[in-house]
Design a protein around this motif. Structure first.
Motif, PDB file in Angstrom:
ATOM      1  N   PRO A  17       0.809  -1.227   0.000  1.00 30.50           N
ATOM      2  CA  PRO A  17       0.000   0.000   0.000  1.00 30.50           C
ATOM      3  C   PRO A  17       0.844   1.280   0.000  1.00 30.50           C
ATOM      4  CG  PRO A  17      -0.107  -1.079   2.138  1.00 30.50           C
ATOM      5  CD  PRO A  17       0.606  -2.014   1.235  1.00 30.50           C
ATOM      6  N   CYS A  18       2.005   1.230   0.624  1.00 33.28           N
ATOM      7  CA  CYS A  18       2.859   2.420   0.689  1.00 33.28           C
ATOM      8  C   CYS A  18       4.329   1.977   0.700  1.00 33.28           C
ATOM      9  CB  CYS A  18       2.572   3.235   1.945  1.00 33.28           C
ATOM     10  SG  CYS A  18       1.004   4.129   1.855  1.00 33.28           S
ATOM     11  N   PRO A  19       5.243   2.783   0.207  1.00 35.88           N
ATOM     12  CA  PRO A  19       5.023   4.073  -0.439  1.00 35.88           C
ATOM     13  C   PRO A  19       4.391   3.901  -1.821  1.00 35.88           C
ATOM     14  CG  PRO A  19       7.342   3.472  -0.562  1.00 35.88           C
ATOM     15  CD  PRO A  19       6.673   2.434   0.279  1.00 35.88           C
ATOM     16  N   GLY A  20       3.836   4.987  -2.323  1.00 33.82           N
ATOM     17  CA  GLY A  20       3.170   4.943  -3.621  1.00 33.82           C
ATOM     18  C   GLY A  20       4.159   5.030  -4.763  1.00 33.82           C
ATOM     19  N   ARG A  21       3.606   5.163  -5.951  1.00 35.01           N
ATOM     20  CA  ARG A  21       4.462   5.171  -7.154  1.00 35.01           C
ATOM     21  C   ARG A  21       5.313   6.442  -7.230  1.00 35.01           C
ATOM     22  NH1 ARG A  21       1.895   8.242 -11.416  1.00 35.01           N
ATOM     23  NH2 ARG A  21      -0.089   9.031 -10.636  1.00 35.01           N
ATOM     24  N   ILE A  22       6.434   6.283  -7.915  1.00 37.47           N
ATOM     25  CA  ILE A  22       7.315   7.439  -8.155  1.00 37.47           C
ATOM     26  C   ILE A  22       6.879   8.063  -9.476  1.00 37.47           C
ATOM     27  CG2 ILE A  22       9.698   8.136  -8.632  1.00 37.47           C
ATOM     28  CD1 ILE A  22      10.540   5.707  -6.875  1.00 37.47           C
ATOM     29  N   ARG A  23       6.539   9.338  -9.452  1.00 38.04           N
ATOM     30  CA  ARG A  23       6.034   9.986 -10.656  1.00 38.04           C
ATOM     31  C   ARG A  23       7.135  10.455 -11.592  1.00 38.04           C
ATOM     32  NH1 ARG A  23       2.867   9.865  -6.689  1.00 38.04           N
ATOM     33  NH2 ARG A  23       0.602   9.946  -6.842  1.00 38.04           N
ATOM     34  N   HIS A  24       8.287  10.779 -11.050  1.00 42.24           N
ATOM     35  CA  HIS A  24       9.369  11.299 -11.912  1.00 42.24           C
ATOM     36  C   HIS A  24      10.623  10.446 -11.754  1.00 42.24           C
ATOM     37  CE1 HIS A  24       6.888  14.781 -12.841  1.00 42.24           C
ATOM     38  NE2 HIS A  24       6.589  14.825 -11.552  1.00 42.24           N
ATOM     39  N   PHE A  25      11.386  10.654 -10.732  1.00 38.77           N
ATOM     40  CA  PHE A  25      12.574   9.852 -10.446  1.00 38.77           C
ATOM     41  C   PHE A  25      12.894  10.001  -8.967  1.00 38.77           C
ATOM     42  CE2 PHE A  25      13.770  13.972 -12.301  1.00 38.77           C
ATOM     43  CZ  PHE A  25      14.447  14.541 -11.253  1.00 38.77           C
ATOM     44  N   LYS A  26      13.630   9.038  -8.454  1.00 36.63           N
ATOM     45  CA  LYS A  26      13.956   9.068  -7.035  1.00 36.63           C
ATOM     46  C   LYS A  26      15.252   9.837  -6.834  1.00 36.63           C
ATOM     47  CE  LYS A  26      12.744   7.813  -2.914  1.00 36.63           C
ATOM     48  NZ  LYS A  26      11.543   8.421  -2.353  1.00 36.63           N
ATOM     49  N   VAL A  27      15.250  10.737  -5.892  1.00 42.01           N
ATOM     50  CA  VAL A  27      16.465  11.493  -5.566  1.00 42.01           C
ATOM     51  C   VAL A  27      17.070  10.875  -4.325  1.00 42.01           C
ATOM     52  CG1 VAL A  27      17.331  13.727  -4.748  1.00 42.01           C
ATOM     53  CG2 VAL A  27      15.731  13.633  -6.650  1.00 42.01           C
TER      54      VAL A  27
END
Lengths: 27, 281
Positions: A17-27
């Motif tokens: 359930p969490c964490p949710g999807r990454i919309r751009h990229f992970k820093v």
């Protein structure tokens, strides 16, 4: 679920359930 | 609460559409109430808890979210959906935020907001781009000189108002050819650019007009030979109407329902300041 002896029951895809999807990229 | 009847929160999927809606409203809150730096966009919802309806009704979403810096300054009226996320090779900046948002009668109210931002590590930037310049400290002398030179060049070619510096927002020292890349916000003053003798005597216009500049100032070639021409690009945003301060109204009844209008945004915050609610979205 009914399965043959010695065969694991399929549990289906694991939904985290969490964490949710990454919309751009992970820093 | 009676023993054994603790308040329990619900576990919700972080990608639940309702949670995403709350997170978007929370990021929107941050962008609307910052006066410095860049707009941020939602990157990931890390954790969410939903607290049950209170006596007053509604439910409270407790969120931890990650955001990413966009290339739009907070004074830029461009909607954040049209702003590009700053790519890793330009040294991305991440925001780490905690929110508490009340959802009541379909409306969202930010009860608490706290964000800290931090640039990507040098190691991570090097992984994707070994030769890319890293962010430079904004108090670097070379950075300040580059901004001064860029602003002077902009005003020299400007037939309207004299623009003064609001803040330096980002800087990078470029090795080859040696140059300083800067980004900074500016504001129009009551002085005419071509006639300014003492910029200290210029005042910001009552009807605020902001702009945002990107500039590359090249290191001058020793001996005065031809070098690269400096590049300065500024975008001036539409003027912002004068905000009238609310006056006490003796005819206003003291009882009855509270006003639905949101309170005014906080005053200018210092660099690195945290934005803390409460405020209505």
């Amino acid at each position: 679920k009914v399965v043959q002896p010695g065969v694991d029951a399929a549990t289906g895809p694991l939904v985290r359930p969490c964490p949710g999807r990454i919309r751009h990229f992970k820093v | 609460a009676p023993p054994g009847v603790g308040l329990a929160y619900g576990q919700v999927n972080c990608d639940d559409p309702e949670v995403e809606q709350v997170a978007m409203a929370a990021v929107d809150y941050i962008n609307k109430h910052r006066s410095q730096g860049y707009k941020h966009t939602l990157n990931q919802i890390d954790k969410v808890k939903v607290w049950p309806p209170r006596p007053t009704g509604g439910e409270v979403f407790e969120l931890e979210i990650d955001t990413l810096e966009t290339t739009c300054h907070v004074l830029d009226p461009t909607p954040v959906v049209n702003c590009s996320v700053r790519p890793l090779r330009y040294h991305a900046v991440e925001g780490d935020c905690d929110f508490r948002v009340l959802k009541q009668d379909g409306q969202l109210f930010v009860l608490f907001a706290k964000c800290d931002s931090s640039p990507d590590s040098a190691e991570d930037v090097r992984k994707v781009c070994p030769d890319c310049p890293l962010l430079a400290p904004l108090n670097n002398t070379g950075v300040a000189n580059a901004v001064d030179a860029a602003l002077e060049a902009f005003n020299a070619n400007n037939s309207g108002s004299y623009f003064q510096l609001v803040e330096i927002t980002r800087a990078q020292i470029v090795p080859l050819p040696p140059a300083t890349y800067v980004e900074f916000a500016v504001a129009a003053t009551d002085c005419v650019a071509k006639e300014v003798t003492d910029p200290a005597k210029c005042n910001l216009l009552a009807e605020k007009q902001y702009g945002f500049c990107r500039a590359t100032i090249y290191e001058k070639v020793l001996g005065g030979g031809p070098g690269n021409a400096d590049e300065v690009t500024c975008t001036v945003f539409p003027t912002q109407p004068v905000v009238l301060q609310p006056q006490p109204d003796t005819n206003t009844p003291t009882s009855g329902a509270a006003s639905a209008a949101p309170p005014p945004p906080p005053a200018n915050l210092p660099a690195g300041a945290k934005v803390v609610g409460p405020l209505v979205v």
